[in-house]
Each structure stands twice: as structure tokens, then as C-alpha cells.
Design an enzyme around this catalytic site. Sequence first.
Site, PDB file in Angstrom:
ATOM      1  N   ASP A 124       0.850  -1.192   0.000  1.00 18.07           N
ATOM      2  CA  ASP A 124       0.000   0.000   0.000  1.00 18.07           C
ATOM      3  C   ASP A 124       0.887   1.244   0.000  1.00 18.07           C
ATOM      4  O   ASP A 124       1.340   1.693   1.045  1.00 18.07           O
ATOM      5  CB  ASP A 124      -0.923   0.008   1.214  1.00 18.07           C
ATOM      6  CG  ASP A 124      -1.963   1.124   1.136  1.00 18.07           C
ATOM      7  OD1 ASP A 124      -1.760   2.072   0.342  1.00 18.07           O
ATOM      8  OD2 ASP A 124      -2.971   1.044   1.848  1.00 18.07           O
TER       9      ASP A 124
ATOM     10  N   HIS B  71       0.201   7.941   3.927  1.00 18.90           N
ATOM     11  CA  HIS B  71       0.808   7.285   5.082  1.00 18.90           C
ATOM     12  C   HIS B  71       2.302   7.564   5.222  1.00 18.90           C
ATOM     13  O   HIS B  71       2.944   7.023   6.129  1.00 18.90           O
ATOM     14  CB  HIS B  71       0.574   5.778   4.976  1.00 18.90           C
ATOM     15  CG  HIS B  71      -0.857   5.425   4.738  1.00 18.90           C
ATOM     16  ND1 HIS B  71      -1.846   5.675   5.671  1.00 18.90           N
ATOM     17  CD2 HIS B  71      -1.484   4.875   3.664  1.00 18.90           C
ATOM     18  CE1 HIS B  71      -3.010   5.290   5.178  1.00 18.90           C
ATOM     19  NE2 HIS B  71      -2.824   4.806   3.979  1.00 18.90           N
TER      20      HIS B  71
END
Length: 312
Positions: A189, A194
Amino acid sequence: MPIDAAGVLGAAPRVREIAWDHKDVQLYHLGIGAGRPATDPGELRYTLESRLHVLPSFATVAGGGAPGVIRTLSVPGVDVDLAHVLHGGQRLRLHRPVPVRGRAAAAARVVAAYDKGTAAVLVLRTEVTDADGPLWTDEAEVYVRGEGGWGGERGPSGRPSPPPAEPADHVAERVLREDQALLYRLSGDWNPLHADPEFAARAGFERPVLHGLCTYGATLKTVVDTLLDGDVTRVRSYRTRFAGVVYPGETLRVRMWRQTGTERDGAERYGAQSGGAGEAEEAGEAAEVRVAVSAVERDDAPVLADTVVRYG
């Protein structure tokens, strides 16, 4: 422009071949916080190839590639800004224990599209099958801000329900690493939300946030270690709703309430929201634990809600 709901729901399933081995499993386990203390026999089940057991939530990253949330954005009829996308919920049903290494076909399609007026909710279901038959089914619920308004079905309420009023049977705390998101993203991911402070700010966050599926995995590991003596093969299904963000370095407080029998109030509600998958769960005797997760440093701000692990 609004999402083309007819095109989304009418798109044929996308099938891809996936494969994984012990290195992928070990990396995932490290990414959700396993391996501390490094020589603890309970942790070696997650980190040492000669003793390796696969936590079922590994299914959400098996085979690498983009996670379900990102794959949803490539479905015909979906053309949205990644910065407006949030992961609303996740559901996983195991047909068999996940093997340490494997090769399988993953068929994914959007099974529900809801018009919330100021947002859209899409549900991507992925069926994974190997040479021996079905392995697992997972569903990702994707919330897209600013993409509603096409006049479609509103769908069930997405408002999380409160945790049980009685004291939890078990409470555990898990301290996350400062670099937890950087480690977890190596499982596939690569969403800059993030890792990149500038992207996170554009999405409305003060700094990069932890992947919801990292919290999802860390929570399941906590339940398995606390209640199932580390026996990952006992997990039958696992669902949650993402109620708030987690920042790397924070402490998760995981509260667990045991329940037994075939009680399923709430399962049908979530299943209806995700296109009816709740009706497909196996009947028969099972036990379940209800879970609520919060961030300790932010006055127990809710993180995961409507969370249930069913096990045999």
C-alpha cells in the site's frame, strides 16, 4: 463529476493471479507490529520461517499490488481524487486457513454503490480461490468525499454503533512504532497519505496517518494472542468499521467482550451494507468476540468500531 453507478456495478469482475511465500508473510507480520520481544516464542510464530503461522488478515495484502481501496478506483465509472478517498470498513471471511505459501486467482468487483449525497460509498468484494477451492472472501468499503449526488440508493447508515456498556472481559495495549506506516507500506500500500506530510496535509490531516489495515491486522493479532493462544487457524471471520485515524507511535487500547453461540445481531446489518455477504457466513456453532479499539494518547479516541472476530 458523480460516479457512474451503473457502469461501476455493471463492470465485469477483474481477475488477477496472486502468489506469496514466507517472506511476504513475515514482512506483513513485522509491518503490523509482530516481533517484540524478538525472542518471545509467541512472537516467533509470526517471524521465524521454521515456526511460521499466517495471521488471517494477511489476506488483505497477499500477492502484493494495490490494496482493495486503490483497486476500486480503477473500476470503470470511477474517476476520483485519491486525496478524497477514505477506507470505511473491511470484512474478511476465511474458507480455509491461509497457507504460508500459495498461488491463487483473485476475482474482484464492486457489489454495492451508495449515494450519500455529499459522498459515495463503494464496496469491492474479492473472491480468492486456489487449486483446492475457495480460500477467502474479503470486502473493502470505500468512502469518497464529494462524489455523491447521482440520485442513487442511500444505503444503510454508516454511523458506528457504540461499544457494549459493560466492562470488557479483556483489555490489552499495543504500542506502535514511529515508523510503523513506513514498514507496513512495504507490503504493497504505497498511498502517500501514510508517508508524505504534504499529501497528508492536502487530505486534511496534521501528519501522515497509519494504514487502517495495519490497525486492522494489529487488532486481530491482539485478539488471537489474548483469547486464542496464538492459534490463527481458529479465526472464521473478521469485520470492522474504521471510526478514526491512528498516528504512528501511538498506543492502541484493545477492549474485548466474549460472546458465544450463533448470535449474529449486527452481522446482518454490516452484510447488508456490503452487498449481502453477511448472509453467506457459515451457519453452526461458533464463538465471537466483540472489539473496540481506541488511541490512548488522544483520550481514547475511537479507532475501530463495530468490530467482531468469529472463531471456532
